[in-house]
Structures are given as structure tokens and as C-alpha cells.
Design an enzyme around this catalytic site. Structure first.
Site, short mmCIF file in Angstrom:
data_model
loop_
_atom_site.label_atom_id
_atom_site.label_comp_id
_atom_site.label_asym_id
_atom_site.label_seq_id
_atom_site.Cartn_x
_atom_site.Cartn_y
_atom_site.Cartn_z
N ARG A 104 0.85 -1.19 0.00
CA ARG A 104 0.00 0.00 0.00
C ARG A 104 0.89 1.24 0.00
O ARG A 104 1.94 1.26 0.66
CB ARG A 104 -0.90 0.01 1.24
CG ARG A 104 -2.12 -0.89 1.15
CD ARG A 104 -3.11 -0.39 0.11
NE ARG A 104 -4.34 -1.18 0.04
CZ ARG A 104 -4.57 -2.13 -0.87
NH1 ARG A 104 -3.63 -2.42 -1.77
NH2 ARG A 104 -5.72 -2.78 -0.88
N GLU A 138 -3.66 7.38 -4.88
CA GLU A 138 -3.65 6.51 -6.04
C GLU A 138 -4.89 6.78 -6.87
O GLU A 138 -5.98 6.68 -6.32
CB GLU A 138 -3.65 5.06 -5.56
CG GLU A 138 -3.08 4.07 -6.53
CD GLU A 138 -2.82 2.73 -5.83
OE1 GLU A 138 -3.61 1.82 -6.06
OE2 GLU A 138 -1.86 2.63 -5.05
N HIS A 162 -0.68 -0.18 -10.22
CA HIS A 162 -1.39 -1.15 -9.36
C HIS A 162 -1.84 -2.37 -10.16
O HIS A 162 -3.04 -2.67 -10.23
CB HIS A 162 -2.58 -0.47 -8.66
CG HIS A 162 -2.96 -1.16 -7.38
ND1 HIS A 162 -3.29 -0.50 -6.21
CD2 HIS A 162 -3.04 -2.47 -7.06
CE1 HIS A 162 -3.57 -1.35 -5.25
NE2 HIS A 162 -3.42 -2.56 -5.74
#
Lengths: 308, 308
Positions: free
Chosen positions: B221, B250, B269
């Protein structure tokens, strides 16, 4: 000739001394001497600068894995033992092959070029886990690459000259069944020596055996691929991409069509990068100095009569 | 409530049916039904759209590994079993972490940007073989990553909450000794959950424990890294580079300083890319449906009271 087994083996390192190799010779029980007094020569220069040898030199250690240059310069003879460094560099080639394959499958090249793009990149990502990877020319590099691929959850389909099973591979096929391997594989790693028989191993016909999701990786020699045919396959999208550490010629010219192909990852022959090469070679040399002094068979002996 | 063990387990899949998950439920011996008749709910929608649940729902399966979003939306309760998908996605995260680490060490990003550059690139190449890699937060991802790193010839220094030895790791340290692990490692992979305790785990102080040749990889994360501190370390060259699949926030804004740091590799991601996510999740769901019907403990059970 000094044949006293208890005396240190006299080894020349030419054309210049290198501190890693001097230490390596000494660690193996040898001593570095001028060539006139040596029984072994470690040659770290270019093929065209190779010196005339007296018969007192019983063993020549070359620092490269591919020795086409020395063959072309007519350096090799059958009056002594010749070794190359293929065994030692295999691990570097295997690591680089894995890096290139993963970079392609996981779209690292498009990520570098496009930034945080959530439209183009995610649908193109594939996983190595669950894939079948054909290693064409599974010798030293194949032995190093196989456990790396297996640890990533891939199946390994090895192709070698004899078809004799490669340790750890899920399946090994002889070179005559290369087409079958290409047709069965998801991805292909080229690790074969450069010979007349392997020239353009991947051409229009064999590239057509691959799949639209296939990546092609080459860490061996550029001549193994017909680069024009590769460009056609990449442009047509009949394969997903190619990642090359070697090209033909090398380096490519500034206007080489290679630079215009989609989904091509190119690295400048860095599987075993030149800086620090002798440091990488050192443990291998130590072992061979020890073996020579002990009268044991050397690692990576070259057959001057063979094609590689 | 239907408690007949021989009847198919009634499972709802919301907010929409997905063919991979329907097949997965059926493969596990279940049957897909409307939520009013279900004993289990597979929720593949967003946290904020989560429905009110009747007590007839005994188990909720979430499709994500990180469940902060569901905690923030106050969805989790203690009236039933909750599972996430951390176990299944761990392999994808581990593969992506390996891809990012190898890409950094082998300068694939500079190769993509600079082309065949023999001046800048070769001296910057490093090998994973022989390196020590610290995995901070060695749970499911660590279990998958450890054998991959070991097959590449790296040593693994695992850090987990308890310090209980991680299978295959060369050494495991408890979280209280994270500094020691960072100081001992060549490279660092972040694989910890996002909690109050792991926020800015890498900041100015801890980044200073790393080496000039160190690469930092984050597949967990974004909040685990103080990105301003990372930028300072990258600009000063006190570490070699960073490769991130996750950022904070993000996606990063177009003018995020992340885009200006040297030697930063960014992927959007994609350790487990959204397209095909349910296909990847399917085998895991099949196993949990089978387990639930058989009264066996489920995989990846979430503790609603825990911080992750």
C-alpha cells in the site's frame, strides 16, 4: 616445463593484469608470472590481439562465453586445452532472461513510457505463474533458468541437442522437435550458441508457431533471430512482444528498424555487464586453477573442432 | 436456513453475476441464488454500495486483499464470517515484486528510456544473485516471494509481527527489529498491510538505514512510504532506486513529484490487474465454498476487530 605438483601453478594474465583475476589465480594456488614462464594463460583481450603461443602454454582461459570471435580469428588450436567462461556467466544470463520475461509479461516497458495508465496497461498484463516456457538450447543457462522459472510457478519445456532430460524441466525435447516445443509454449527463451544451425532459428515460419500472447526473450546471440521477421510478427500482433539483450548487428545502428517495433524491450548486452566482469569471473578461475594444478578435468572446456 | 449438508450451498453473487465466479461456486458444490435465499454472499462491488445484510448470510467473501475501504465504510460486523482474498492474490503480488526488483537491478527502465546506451547502463546493473533482500511484513506475499528470491540466488531476511521463522527464509526478525533488517539488507520489499503502525514505515530516518545500491519495492500500500522522504533519498542518491506498484494517493496526480524522481519505476497497481481478477479469484472461491459446505475453516478469514 615445471611439472612439480607441489609448486604453485605459473599463470599469465594478458594483455594486462587485473586485480580480481590476480587474486583469483592466487586463491586457486597459482602464481602470476610473465607469459614466457607460464603453463596457463588467462586472456582478457580481444581476439585480434591474441598472441602467438609457445607449446609451454598448456591451457588458455578465455573470459567470454561466446567464442565466435576467437574462432573467426583462427586462434584456437588442438595443442592445448581451451576453456571459455560459459559456465560462470550462465547465472547472469538466466537472471537477465527472467528479468526480461517478467518485464514483458508485466508491462513494465509500457509503464515506463506511459506512466500511470489504467486503460492500456492492466488488460495487457499476464502472469508467469501457470505459463509454459520453452528454453531453446538448454545448456548452462537452461540449468540456471529452470529452477527460477519453476519457483515462479511456470512449467519448463527444455530443448537441447540430445533430448536428454534437463534437471528440473517438466519436459525435454531434442532439437529435431523444436517446432513442437514452440507450438506448445506460451513463451520462448533463446539460450542456444550461435552456430550455422541456429542462425535465424526464429524466422517467419517458426514465429508463426507462437501465440498472440507469446513473449520471445533472447539472451544468447542476435543471429538466432531473423530480425525482419520478428518485426513483421510484432507489427502484425501475431506475438505479444520480444525482449532482447542481443541484436544483429550489435549495437544496432541508430536507424535500425528494431527501434520502431511495438512491444520490443531492448537492453544493451548487459546479462553480464562489462564493468565487474572479471570480478564475476574470479570464482570460476580460482576453481579451474585449482583443478588444473590437481590434474582434474577443467570446467567449460571448448572443443576447437565443434561449431561452438 | 438450510442446514442440510447434502444440499448445494446457496450463494449470492452481487452486485452482478460474473461467469467465472458462478462457475467457481458450482465447482465448489454450491448453487447461485438471489441474496434473500443465500447463506453466503460473494461481494464484488464497491464498499459504499454494500447492501444491508440479513442474519441468514453466514459468510461474506470480499474480492480484495486490502479491506481498508470496507472498514472505512463500516461494513464489517461480528455477526458472520468475513473473508478477503489475500491468500489468493499473494502469488500475483510476489511475482510483480520480483519483476519490479529485477527491472531496477537490471536497469530495464533506463534501457527503455535511453535505448542501446553502453555508457550509463552497464555500470549501474546489479545482480539479485548474492544479494540479501528484506521482506517487511512477510505474510502471504512473503511466503510466495521467498522461494522465488531463493531460486534467484538471493538471501531472504523476513520481518513479521512475531518473528516466528518464515519457511525458507534465511532469517526472520520480529517487527521490533525492522531497523536491524533494513540495515542488513541490500534491497527491501514492502509487503505489510496498511495500518496505523505501518504508515510511513519508510521515512527519512529508516531510508537512511539503506545503502547507496539499495532498491526499494512496494507492492503493498502506498501509505507505507513517506513519498517526500523517498524523493529526497532518490535525489540525493542515498539509495539506488524505487519501484512502486502502489502510491499515496492513487492514482498520483499529473503533477505529483513522483514523476520527477530519478530511478523511480512506477506501475499502475497491476500486481493483480483488474481485468480477469474474478478469473484469478475463482479457484480460491471454489475451495472456500467447498470448505464452508464441509464445515471446515475458511481460507483468508478477516478479523473485524484487527487493524488489518
Amino acid at each position: 616445463m615445471n611439472s612439480d605438483a607441489s609448486a604453485p601453478l605459473p599463470v599469465a594474465i594478458e594483455p594486462e593484469h587485473d586485480r580480481y583475476l590476480v587474486a583469483a589465480v592466487e586463491a586457486g594456488g597459482g602464481v602470476v608470472v610473465p607469459m614466457s614462464r607460464a603453463r596457463a594463460l588467462v586472456w582478457i583481450g580481444a581476439p585480434n590481439d591474441f598472441p602467438r603461443l609457445d607449446d609451454t602454454i598448456e591451457w588458455v582461459a578465455l573470459k567470454t562465453a561466446g567464442i565466435e570471435g576467437f574462432k573467426d580469428a583462427d586462434v584456437l588450436d588442438d595443442r592445448r586445452i581451451w576453456t571459455n567462461a560459459s559456465g560462470f556467466y550462465a547465472a547472469g544470463c538466466a537472471e537477465h532472461a527472467l528479468a526480461l520475461l517478467l518485464a514483458g509479461l508485466r508491462q513494465l516497458h509500457t509503464s515506463v513510457l506511459l506512466g500511470w495508465n489504467e486503460t492500456v496497461i492492466p488488460p495487457a498484463v499476464r502472469t508467469l505463474r501457470g505459463a509454459t516456457v520453452a528454453i531453446i538450447g538448454a545448456g548452462g543457462i537452461g540449468r540456471e533458468l529452470t529452477p527460477r522459472l519453476r519457483a515462479c510457478g511456470a512449467s519448463v519445456l527444455a530443448v537441447n541437442f540430445s533430448g536428454r532430460p534437463v534437471d528440473g524441466a517438466d519436459r525435454t525435447l531434442p532439437v529435431a522437435q523444436t517446432d513442437e516445443a514452440l507450438a506448445a509454449a506460451d513463451h520462448v527463451v533463446l539460450a542456444a550458441p550461435s552456430t550455422a544451425a541456429t542462425r535465424h532459428l526464429l524466422d517467419d515460419r517458426t514465429l508463426a508457431l507462437l501465440k498472440p500472447h507469446s513473449w520471445v526473450v533472447n539472451v544468447a546471440r542476435g543471429r538466432l533471430i531473423d530480425q525482419d521477421a520478428l518485426g513483421r510478427a510484432l507489427r502484425a500482433g501475431t506475438i505479444a512482444g520480444a525482449a532482447l539483450d542481443v541484436t544483429d548487428p550489435e549495437p544496432p545502428a541508430d536507424d535500425d528498424p528494431l527501434y520502431s517495433y511495438p512491444n520490443l524491450i531492448l537492453t544493451p548486452h548487459i546479462a553480464n555487464p562489462a564493468p565487474g566482469l572479471t570480478r564475476e569471473m574470479a570464482p570460476w578461475l580460482t576453481e579451474n586453477v585449482r583443478r588444473f594444478a590437481a590434474g582434474e578435468p577443467l570446467l567449460s572446456v571448448v572443443d576447437p573442432a565443434a561449431d561452438y
